[in-house]
Write a protein that holds these residues in place. Structure first.
Motif, mmCIF file in Angstrom:
data_model
loop_
_atom_site.group_PDB
_atom_site.id
_atom_site.type_symbol
_atom_site.label_atom_id
_atom_site.label_comp_id
_atom_site.label_asym_id
_atom_site.label_seq_id
_atom_site.Cartn_x
_atom_site.Cartn_y
_atom_site.Cartn_z
ATOM 1 N N LEU A 1 -84.704 -37.159 -45.465
ATOM 2 C CA LEU A 1 -84.288 -38.145 -46.458
ATOM 3 C C LEU A 1 -82.952 -37.708 -47.027
ATOM 4 C CD1 LEU A 1 -87.651 -38.611 -48.402
ATOM 5 C CD2 LEU A 1 -86.832 -39.871 -46.426
ATOM 6 N N SER A 2 -82.072 -38.666 -47.210
ATOM 7 C CA SER A 2 -80.774 -38.363 -47.826
ATOM 8 C C SER A 2 -80.496 -39.431 -48.887
ATOM 9 C CB SER A 2 -79.672 -38.335 -46.767
ATOM 10 O OG SER A 2 -79.706 -39.516 -45.992
ATOM 11 N N PRO A 3 -81.125 -39.277 -50.069
ATOM 12 C CA PRO A 3 -80.996 -40.285 -51.123
ATOM 13 C C PRO A 3 -79.551 -40.460 -51.582
ATOM 14 C CG PRO A 3 -82.516 -38.527 -51.777
ATOM 15 C CD PRO A 3 -81.940 -38.156 -50.470
ATOM 16 N N GLN A 4 -79.189 -41.727 -51.800
ATOM 17 C CA GLN A 4 -77.856 -42.083 -52.269
ATOM 18 C C GLN A 4 -78.000 -43.075 -53.416
ATOM 19 O OE1 GLN A 4 -75.940 -43.713 -48.813
ATOM 20 N NE2 GLN A 4 -76.434 -41.958 -47.564
ATOM 21 N N PRO A 5 -76.953 -43.259 -54.218
ATOM 22 C CA PRO A 5 -77.026 -44.234 -55.301
ATOM 23 C C PRO A 5 -77.389 -45.616 -54.758
ATOM 24 C CG PRO A 5 -75.065 -42.880 -55.525
ATOM 25 C CD PRO A 5 -75.691 -42.536 -54.201
ATOM 26 N N PRO A 6 -78.192 -46.325 -55.466
ATOM 27 C CA PRO A 6 -78.596 -46.207 -56.866
ATOM 28 C C PRO A 6 -79.784 -45.295 -57.123
ATOM 29 C CG PRO A 6 -79.486 -48.236 -55.992
ATOM 30 C CD PRO A 6 -78.691 -47.598 -54.883
ATOM 31 N N LEU A 7 -80.241 -44.536 -56.114
ATOM 32 C CA LEU A 7 -81.352 -43.616 -56.317
ATOM 33 C C LEU A 7 -80.843 -42.290 -56.845
ATOM 34 C CD1 LEU A 7 -83.492 -44.202 -53.106
ATOM 35 C CD2 LEU A 7 -83.837 -45.160 -55.372
ATOM 36 N N ARG A 8 -81.613 -41.748 -57.764
ATOM 37 C CA ARG A 8 -81.307 -40.424 -58.317
ATOM 38 C C ARG A 8 -82.609 -39.630 -58.299
ATOM 39 N NH1 ARG A 8 -81.708 -39.684 -63.610
ATOM 40 N NH2 ARG A 8 -81.345 -41.900 -63.981
ATOM 41 N N TRP A 9 -82.636 -38.553 -57.529
ATOM 42 C CA TRP A 9 -83.850 -37.757 -57.382
ATOM 43 C C TRP A 9 -84.198 -37.075 -58.700
ATOM 44 C CZ3 TRP A 9 -84.441 -32.205 -56.963
ATOM 45 C CH2 TRP A 9 -85.720 -31.808 -56.561
ATOM 46 N N ILE A 10 -85.444 -37.234 -59.106
ATOM 47 C CA ILE A 10 -85.931 -36.593 -60.332
ATOM 48 C C ILE A 10 -86.700 -35.319 -59.987
ATOM 49 C CG2 ILE A 10 -87.456 -36.843 -62.322
ATOM 50 C CD1 ILE A 10 -86.853 -39.849 -62.229
ATOM 51 N N GLY A 11 -87.574 -35.421 -58.989
ATOM 52 C CA GLY A 11 -88.348 -34.244 -58.611
ATOM 53 C C GLY A 11 -89.377 -34.572 -57.547
ATOM 54 N N THR A 12 -89.916 -33.519 -56.952
ATOM 55 C CA THR A 12 -90.997 -33.629 -55.981
ATOM 56 C C THR A 12 -92.164 -32.836 -56.528
ATOM 57 O OG1 THR A 12 -89.424 -33.830 -54.162
ATOM 58 C CG2 THR A 12 -91.676 -33.219 -53.585
ATOM 59 N N TYR A 13 -93.335 -33.454 -56.560
ATOM 60 C CA TYR A 13 -94.507 -32.854 -57.178
ATOM 61 C C TYR A 13 -95.670 -32.880 -56.200
ATOM 62 C CZ TYR A 13 -91.676 -33.602 -61.304
ATOM 63 O OH TYR A 13 -90.644 -33.586 -62.206
ATOM 64 N N LYS A 14 -96.576 -31.917 -56.353
ATOM 65 C CA LYS A 14 -97.741 -31.830 -55.486
ATOM 66 C C LYS A 14 -98.956 -32.375 -56.206
ATOM 67 C CE LYS A 14 -100.088 -28.974 -52.211
ATOM 68 N NZ LYS A 14 -100.485 -30.104 -51.447
ATOM 69 N N GLU A 15 -99.695 -33.232 -55.493
ATOM 70 C CA GLU A 15 -100.949 -33.742 -56.044
ATOM 71 C C GLU A 15 -101.922 -32.576 -56.197
ATOM 72 O OE1 GLU A 15 -102.288 -36.727 -53.345
ATOM 73 O OE2 GLU A 15 -100.692 -38.111 -53.877
ATOM 74 N N GLU A 16 -102.666 -32.609 -57.278
ATOM 75 C CA GLU A 16 -103.627 -31.550 -57.531
ATOM 76 C C GLU A 16 -104.860 -31.805 -56.675
ATOM 77 O OE1 GLU A 16 -105.007 -29.254 -61.506
ATOM 78 O OE2 GLU A 16 -105.158 -31.404 -61.573
ATOM 79 N N GLY A 17 -105.258 -30.807 -55.901
ATOM 80 C CA GLY A 17 -106.436 -30.950 -55.041
ATOM 81 C C GLY A 17 -107.705 -30.742 -55.837
ATOM 82 N N ALA A 18 -108.790 -31.260 -55.308
ATOM 83 C CA ALA A 18 -110.089 -31.064 -55.950
ATOM 84 C C ALA A 18 -110.478 -29.595 -55.846
ATOM 85 C CB ALA A 18 -111.140 -31.929 -55.275
ATOM 86 N N PRO A 19 -111.057 -29.047 -56.913
ATOM 87 C CA PRO A 19 -111.461 -27.645 -56.853
ATOM 88 C C PRO A 19 -112.576 -27.450 -55.821
ATOM 89 C CG PRO A 19 -112.273 -28.679 -58.855
ATOM 90 C CD PRO A 19 -111.394 -29.678 -58.170
ATOM 91 N N VAL A 20 -112.518 -26.342 -55.120
ATOM 92 C CA VAL A 20 -113.517 -26.033 -54.105
ATOM 93 C C VAL A 20 -114.470 -25.011 -54.673
ATOM 94 C CG1 VAL A 20 -113.881 -25.080 -51.791
ATOM 95 C CG2 VAL A 20 -111.870 -26.484 -52.274
ATOM 96 N N SER A 21 -115.778 -25.282 -54.543
ATOM 97 C CA SER A 21 -116.755 -24.298 -54.998
ATOM 98 C C SER A 21 -117.809 -24.136 -53.921
ATOM 99 C CB SER A 21 -117.405 -24.746 -56.316
ATOM 100 O OG SER A 21 -118.117 -25.950 -56.112
#
Length: 186
Positions: free
Chosen positions: A113-133
């Motif tokens: 991906l090579s974002p260009q205006p009008p897009l401005r990257w804010i961040g990349t985040y990871k979804e929290e996985g369900a805890p394993v027990s």
């Protein structure tokens, strides 16, 4: 930004610096008579080769009302609260429109991906996985032991070739009898 073919659980967040009246034209692809995309401003701005529209969202931050962008990320997108807390000031200062791109949008297609205006990257985040027990199973029938490496389960005795030969003769005979039975009933 690299997208791998095995990417799962990432959420990319972009600010969309466009006036509200231009959002629809930016968001919607233009199709030709064969149903192929001829132009998609979002595609050009994001610089992707493949994107499933079902896994992207574009909306004004004002639609989130009291929940706010940080609350939406935690409660709506499943991002860990600790990850969002680190960027809380920057996220809460965002105004206007936002683009959310989930990993599922790429359907396993590796790309850059090579974002260009009008897009401005804010961040990349990871979804929290369900805890394993690993808890013991509650039913008594689940207790016991598995066969050890040296033990072998008994197998039926006989010649597999004879079994196949028997099946080759029996199945057509059974089909013929079934057909005669149906013919007799009708």
């Amino acid at each position: 930004m690299q997208v791998t073919d095995s990417e799962r659980g990432l959420v990319r967040l972009f600010a969309l610096d466009l006036p509200s009246e231009e959002i629809t034209a930016f968001r919607e692809p233009v199709y030709d008579t064969d149903g192929d995309i001829t132009d998609w401003p979002l595609q050009r701005a994001l610089g992707f080769t493949y994107l499933d529209e079902d896994f992207i969202e574009i909306f004004p931050i004002s639609d989130l009302e009291d929940l706010g962008l940080t609350g939406y990320m935690v409660q709506g997108l499943g991002i860990a609260e600790a990850d969002v807390k680190e960027d809380a000031a920057r996220l809460s200062s965002q105004k206007g429109w936002i683009l959310v791109v989930l990993s599922s949008a790429f359907e396993g297609a590796a790309q850059t991906l090579s974002p260009q205006p009008p897009l401005r990257w804010i961040g990349t985040y990871k979804e929290e996985g369900a805890p394993v027990s690993f808890e013991a199973l509650p039913d008594a029938s689940a207790k016991g032991s598995a066969p050890t490496q040296g033990s072998v389960l008994p197998t039926p005795q006989g010649n597999p070739h004879l079994t196949l030969l028997l099946a080759l003769f029996t199945l057509p005979l059974a089909a013929l009898l079934f057909g005669l039975f149906l013919w007799w009933i009708l």
